[in-house]
Write an enzyme that holds these catalytic residues in place. Structure first.
Site, short mmCIF file in Angstrom:
data_model
loop_
_atom_site.label_atom_id
_atom_site.label_comp_id
_atom_site.label_asym_id
_atom_site.label_seq_id
_atom_site.Cartn_x
_atom_site.Cartn_y
_atom_site.Cartn_z
CG HIS D 156 22.93 35.60 41.74
ND1 HIS D 156 22.50 35.20 42.97
CD2 HIS D 156 21.81 35.83 41.01
CE1 HIS D 156 21.16 35.17 42.99
NE2 HIS D 156 20.72 35.56 41.81
CB SER D 277 53.18 47.94 44.52
OG SER D 277 54.01 47.20 45.37
CE LYS D 283 49.27 44.15 42.32
NZ LYS D 283 48.86 44.83 43.46
CD GLU D 290 42.07 48.85 46.28
OE1 GLU D 290 42.45 48.03 47.11
OE2 GLU D 290 42.82 49.35 45.41
#
Lengths: 440, 440, 440, 440
Positions: D156, D277, D283, D290
């Protein structure tokens, strides 16, 4: 590869990863929209004083120059760039020097890419809506021509009751009308400008997103920067509308295939819209309809893909979203071409009226009306239904016999006169409503 | 089994097939709607003179009696019937005798079942729309309470820029608002009455579908009988809207799960909305969020199921369509309960403001603003970006140093003031717009 | 509600959430498997000395008692319990007192639930595999009976070349054979015992998972506790196999529907496997086939649902997985009943051999063979194809004329003699291979 | 456009339809396989005496010449041809004249295209299987290196019990092993030669499909011509295996994303496998992960697409099937590149052992073992669980206190020694089994 980032990076990006993440090829169709978005952004930045007049003039002039060249096919993204935004800035820099990077002030790729995407989508939705309308017009014309042609209506693919061919064709007209309304509705969902949302939080520059929205012809600016950079509802709505429209097309395709069989024989596709076999010389196959029916699967698959991509994504932008565009582009291309192909195949097809009439003269198609006559003569409905059922098996009740000659296929069609019914008079009224619908 | 057909049938239906095709259990929730539809139909048939006054009075009185009993849980479909329509007629016949079958005059099961379905769907859409609204209200209240709580905004799940917690919560408010609009739009698609379309062709009886539509509170009657008996666009639209709404819920669920980790620690679900482990005594698990995220899969699956069912179906009604209802019922139940569960879990959760503030004070979150300061001091954007990138790696340029003390997390949030931005003032204005949205 | 956790919990669980998360109803069919798993677990714990002999004897006796009662329908899960595991422990405790909770030593619900699920799945796979085999047997018998019945083979739903009806029926035999092999393969994937993996990491108790696996009849124990508690590959494999099997069924269903039309007229379903209309007394509809074709959509939807649920889940168990069981149960029920229904409908159907023969005598079906004769006479293939194409349009070349009388439908079927071909001799050999396949 | 049919056609094919139906671009990768299939077919035709020796020699020589040129990139399909088969025949005809069309004797495009497809698929399956194996090897090496690194295991997404990092990595090894077995299984399904099935019924020529199969390296020839020309089970099996493998990749991707957060901090991707970025200089985003997670959606979508396409298709070949190839090609490309990208990102990543160790030292992770100690001391399991639950809330029972110092993270990991458990010794044994698995 030239990049819009990299100050922190000592090591060169892996070539495998560069290939995997590059989107320049699929972005190409966004080029004019990216230039439009950059133009509006610079204009707004100039109005609020973030870019000085001279720089703004130079940037706007050059962006316009590039737009014209793109429109005339004299300029197209190429070279080693991550995406269309990187290419635009690099091309701009090659023309105006370091001030080119000012276009990055007060925005990010996250808001820019979805601005481009929405601008493209709005144009595409207008185009698709027109494609649907053209197809509706063709169906309407065919319906007008075939108002008094009688064919069997089917349920469960069993002959059921006689209907006007125009009524059958108009059924698809109304499906497409709902599709068109969904595309229009999707346009409204799309009509929100994200530019200025930045990476996720907006900007500390005194930007005016409402003004950028206005310059780009959007109905409004975004409400929430975090939401808008990862909001792809408009793309999902389009894919859902496209999938359902393809499903409607697939139903008509199924009927074209059925009607083109020797067994039904209700229709002949023009030779220009049929295909032969490399082996069997006698074949004329309804390939356009089969291809449309098949490609419906891919559009449903695209809808599945995008829903799955977005599911479980935390706020705000995540790179998973990159594939939203190839997915939507592919679905849009399939929808547009399928509408055109199906419309073309229908427009040039020949209906075989005698075959339809012969099939419609099957006495079974009058069974409902026969039962109705019994009811009118005072027999309860359930008993009438039972008696006619037995009559179909050859066991004809005395009460049934005198009614048999009162019924003809023609009377069965003509007798259905209420709104929306399959009879000639009712269909003529329906045709008027259909015509009016297209005027709006 | 009692059936509404069978005059032609010598052999008993196979028991295996009867079980396979029976829909009585899943139809149960349609019972009140079937009674309403029968009532309106009888009323219309009486008005146009097809059923005489006495029969009509008796039928209407008994149908009303049954409706009241159903509403009071004194009557429920049972016994060996194919579907709810067969049960209604059998129950009616047991009370009024053979005239019960008059309710079958001028209509078929094909138009009746989808009339029942649309009546149910309309009620359900109102209910779902209210459930969305209640959830929006809760998010709005939470946002109002947490306007000045600062947290890191994320992209790629990497800390990006500081935002107001209210801004983050409102991002979901707007997603839900779009969902609500889609449900309202779907209501309009559903609001067409099919009764009178019959099996596929309408009727030779002098029925008035417009009147039946009016009696049932539909906005209009059908345009085309062939279309409307197999039109399930409203169900697909609902499933698409439900799937997308669940996808939004799954995004919030993902964040609840992330924020409830020890590592993030931004949120604690109430004990009333957590679950323990049968083995590990220390556990408090965010099960409500996990279940919502998981059930999103089933609603997407239902959408896929219905699109696949309809694909390639010839006109008009085919029995394939029978499963439209269990599919939509399951999706609606999942959507409604998921909205309630997620709203309940959020409403009772505790945000850990200090953990959020600590994470938001990460100096990396000010990098964008630092680059912006450099740009304001005259350094071109691309160079500023590069210098700050190097600064993040410990290589700080002379031009960067004096700017460092000008920046704080607070100023970074406060500085984002334009429409839709993450700063307090901008979010306060956004809250006003959100409140007004719910008033409509 | 009685729970297996709660030491840390001050507040009562929300009733809304309890309803949302409860799985007792859908778990019911797992009850015998849960008892088996608990029995094996206790047996193993006793063998390794974790539970003393006396306690073990008491527990095993009572678990056996419960199993017998469950089998005899004298005991069934009920009352306010989260799931079947909680109910089993509570029921056990009511019979043996506090030592009941010893069944929780060295395991968790995470490994138990998936042990139950795999035990059930293995039985179900055997059952489904038998259902497929029964259907294959029926097709085989029908093929044997119809070896010399000639019908047109179709491509693009256009008549192509004559084939034996047996050949057509056997095409489905081989599809089902591949389905059966996939079910057998899925059995192997499922045949791994997770018990002892605990919540995710195994146990510090001296348990022997290999022994538990052996006691439960699994081929092996798990390799990796983290993997096995959230591994649902077996369920996805089953859903994929089930979806593809349903797709095959839907193809046969489509043909039953086509062949039952008046237009084709190749087949008549028995009255026991047809449905009438509530309105149209003449109707005999092929509803079993339509329902099977439609339900294919729901099984595809279930596959999509589970893939979406698992996508992006971090290790190890997450509550999202709870819906794996209802999804698989629903798909299994649909598959099993669909196979039975389709087999029943086919078995009792009547083929209309004359209609088939008439259609097969269409001279177009001999065009390929005509072209082949031309080739044999020395005309290049491309030219032969062209000449026969023109002949079909009424323009018959001199070289074609003398060949026309050499061709008959019978010779066309008989002439196809090689392995896998549609001719009688080839099909007889194919029948032998098919028969042998079922013996394995 | 040059076509393989057209004797019956007076009218030119519509340009819109030609564009819509053309498959030459997507067929390009089938070119070498089409040449192989034609070669084997001609060889067999020559052996059985259908083509004379001289013609055969000429055809085989020229087909070989073309194959070599294709392999050396000196020849590639181009020009106005419907598909790769038309191009091959045209190119052959340009070199050998009219006898080129002999390659069409005794076969059709229907059997040829799926022969090409299966030949390609077999090669692709070997390649994909190797790609999976390479990734497994990398995980194995990483696991070997990190056997004694301790991290928290999660359920979980809550910390649950301490595990070896190697154990966590190996969980993915075993998922991939199941994927590899599925690809191998799919190879077996694919390994059937359709050539000779013709359009649907086989041929009257004395062809020997077994011989063609042998020449092409297939394990067997087809059983039933009607089945094999429209059998796409192998493609569906591949898509299902690919979708599940992508789902596994997406799970690892999710963990890479989580572990790369500042909050978890367990892992750092190499700069070569991260992205920055355009706006935020600080970043480093885990874009490879992803993108992999996102592209999983598209492969699931492709599976959905093909199942939908085949559903409801009557026998035998229908043009709907044309899109099987682009769908499978796209899925295969995504799977192959995703495996490579994820493997590369993992191989070059740095684990942050101290961050993992710190998280694993969370005392909550010992709660299970504490309860186990209580059980060993004679407290029933349920009560032990409850007492430790209260202890976690600060309410420590007298019986609990003396046990606290007996537990450490190290002992908790070391104590899990049985097969498949997370402890060092058990994982060392698991590593051996994993190594052996790859040897097979």
């Amino acid at each position: 590869m030239a990049k819009l980032w990299g100050g922190r990076y000592a090591v060169k990006t892996s070539a495998v990863f560069e290939r995997y993440s590059n989107s320049l090829a699929s972005d190409t169709r966004l080029t004019p929209y990216d230039l439009k978005a950059c133009t509006a952004h610079v204009q707004m930045l100039s109005e609020v004083g973030v870019i000085n007049e001279e720089d703004a003039r130079k940037l706007l002039h050059t962006l316009n120059e590039m737009s014209v060249q793109v429109e005339n096919d004299e300029l197209t993204p190429s070279g080693n760039h991550e995406d269309v935004h990187s290419w635009v800035e690099a091309e701009l820099a090659s023309r105006v020097g370091p001030i080119a990077s000012s276009i990055r002030i007060g925005r990010s790729r996250n808001d820019l890419v979805v601005t481009d995407f929405r601008l493209w989508m709005k144009d595409e939705l207008l185009y698709q809506q027109e494609a649907v309308k053209r197809f509706q017009q063709i169906l309407l014309t065919l319906a007008e021509r075939n108002l008094e042609v009688v064919m069997p209506g089917y349920t469960h693919l069993q002959r059921a009751q006689p209907v006007s061919l125009a009524h059958h064709l108009l059924a698809y007209f109304w499906m497409l009308e709902r599709d068109r309304q969904r595309l229009i509705q999707c346009y409204r969902t799309t009509d929100v400008c994200p530019l200025g949302a930045g990476a996720l939080a907006g900007s500390t520059w005194p930007i005016r997103p409402e003004r950028t929205a206005e310059l780009l012809g959007f109905a409004s600016a975004f409400e929430n920067s975090l939401d808008v950079v990862s909001d792809r509802d408009f793309a999902v709505e389009f894919l859902a509308a496209a999938a359902l429209c393809m499903v409607h097309c697939s139903r008509l395709a199924e009927e074209i295939i059925l009607w083109s069989t020797t067994e039904f024989g209700f229709m002949r596709l023009s030779d220009a819209w049929s295909t032969g076999s490399s082996l069997m010389p006698q074949k004329k196959n309804p390939d356009p309809a089969e291809l449309v029916r098949g490609r419906t699967g891919s559009v449903i698959g695209h809808l599945m893909a995008l829903l799955t991509v977005i599911k479980g994504l935390p706020l705000a932008y995540n790179r998973d979203l990159q594939d939203d565009k190839p997915t939507v582009f592919a679905a849009a291309d399939t929808l547009g071409s399928s509408l055109e192909v199906l419309a073309g195949a229908m427009e040039s097809a020949q209906f075989q009226n005698e075959k339809m009439a012969a099939a419609a003269s099957d006495p079974g198609l009058l069974a409902t009306d026969l039962a109705d006559l019994l009811v009118r003569s005072g027999v309860p409905f359930a008993e009438s239904h039972e008696l006619v059922g037995r009559h179909c098996e050859g066991d004809t009740d005395e009460r049934v016999k005198p009614l048999l000659e009162q019924l003809t296929t023609a009377s069965a069609v003509e007798g259905r006169t209420h709104r929306g019914a399959a009879g000639f008079k009712a269909v003529a009224a329906q045709l008027d409503r259909a015509r009016n619908t297209l005027l709006v």
